[in-house]
Scaffold this active site. Structure first.
Site: not given
Ligand code: CTP
Length: 396
Positions: A207, A275, A302-303
């Protein structure tokens, strides 16, 4: 109160930059007394140093024989800070081993003040095991360092060894003269930048995060005295001074590095973590085929923020960032609750903040939201560091 430094000028081609340092320090109200080593006098003259500093420039033990002059012990202690620039391999070696063979090394041994070194030497000398050993010894003794920088050198080689620029040295001096900051004794963790999730050995999902805000926060926390670890995805930024940088590529690597850095008092997670990642990245480059583009099976990453919120060693103050394009306050508050962090710094990215130097943020806490005006990313970082130190004071 005006501050003063004792500047030890070693024998290196970078010594000319120390003249500029004396001038700039004076502009900032910092008084400089200088010692020039014998080799240093081959590069700068005592006359130019004394003309700029307004004090006699000391060159060796024999310049101190006159009783009316300042003795070497006194010389090394009247200043608030001793600065060695350029710090040659020889000066570093002497200081690391406690030698007192001339005025410069004797003063380094006799001082009870903090010492800052700005190394400058040939890249091979810098990389030599002996110099690296001396560096480690000096760091363990509490000596502070600025630089060296990487670049083309006077000896036609390239690599680390160039002395830091006078402005960088001055910033380090001012930081040390300011004394312990409001966050001294605090351990901080910052994540920054994007993550890259490989699809095959040459392609990745990524990103547009530049990492600028996270790097600015790490720098501001370190400047305020926090022992700061910055875990960064791939970015094109120089590591901030005084920060421990851990470079990672993927979300899983970032998560592992975050967990390894615990316990910390405050964690600020600014990274734009991907994500998803490829379920099974290809081991060899994906080739075009007649059957059309490959379909990519993705799996969720994973967050990291939510993981730290539930961790047995949860940071005392856990701060997440949220880039939103609409309903900034509502989505930010919802994210804060969902992820279990203490604050969310929500930024409005509808105006295209990625890669720019400014940011408009809202700090969402249990007490509500504070909206800050549009500020530079550096100013957001400084303000956040102040806000963090106040919050940690309350907890303590
Ligand atoms: N974050 C994280 N790990 C992830 C995703 C996000 O630690 N896998 C952190 C970010 O560093 C940031 C915060 O969570 O501090 C919010 O990131 P954001 O991308 O806005 O969150 P998402 O959960 O992806 O929300 P959205 O549904 O809006 O994309």
């Amino acid at each position: 109160m005006s501050k003063s430094i004792l500047l030890i000028i070693g024998g290196g081609i970078a010594a000319y930059k120390s003249l500029e340092l004396i001038r700039r320090a004076k502009e900032r109200g910092i008084d400089t007394r200088a010692i020039i080593t014998k080799a240093g006098t081959e590069f700068v003259t005592p006359l130019s140093v004394s003309a700029l500093s307004g004090h006699k420039a000391y060159t060796d033990m024999f310049s101190l024989v006159d009783e009316t002059e300042m003795g070497h012990i006194q010389l090394s202690r009247v200043a608030d800070l001793v600065v060695v620039a350029p710090a040659t391999a020889n000066l570093m070696a002497k200081a690391a081993n406690g030698l007192a063979s001339d005025l410069a090394s004797t003063s380094l041994l006799a001082t009870d003040k903090p010492v800052l070194m700005a190394p400058a030497m040939n890249v091979r000398m810098w990389n030599h095991a002996a110099t690296q050993r001396n560096l480690a010894t000096l760091k363990a003794d509490g000596v502070h360092f600025v630089g060296p920088n990487e670049g083309a050198m006077a000896c036609n080689e390239f690599g680390p060894g160039r002395m830091a620029e006078p402005q960088e040295i001055l910033e380090a001096i001012e930081r040390l003269l300011a004394g312990p900051g409001p966050l001294s004794g605090v351990k901080a963790l910052v994540t920054a930048g994007p993550t890259h999730e490989p699809l095959d050995p040459v392609r990745f999902l990524g990103n547009r995060s530049s990492g600028k805000q996270g790097y600015a926060i790490a720098r501001a926390l370190a400047e305020a005295g926090a022992e700061t670890t910055l875990i960064s995805g791939p970015v094109a930024l120089a590591p901030p001074q005084g920060v421990r940088l851990i470079e990672v590529e993927t979300a899983l690597e970032m998560q592992a590095a975050c967990e390894a850095a615990l316990p910390v008092d405050v964690a600020v997670l600014t990274a734009a973590v991907a994500d998803w990642r490829a379920q099974s990245p290809a081991n060899s480059k994906l080739k075009k085929s007649d059957s059309g583009p490959p379909s990519l099976a993705l799996t969720e990453n994973p967050d990291i923020l939510a993981g730290l919120a539930n961790h047995a060693k949860r940071p005392t103050l856990l701060i997440g960032f949220a880039a939103e394009t609409e309903n900034v306050l509502a989505y930010g508050a919802e994210k804060r609750a969902r992820k279990g962090c203490d604050w969310i710094v929500a930024n409005d990215v509808s105006t295209g903040v990625f890669g720019t130097d400014h940011n408009t943020v809202h700090v969402i806490t249990a007490q509500g939201a504070e909206s800050w005006p549009e500020l530079s990313k550096d100013a957001v970082a400084t303000r956040l560091a102040v806000r963090i130190s106040k919050a940690l004071e309350k907890v303590a």
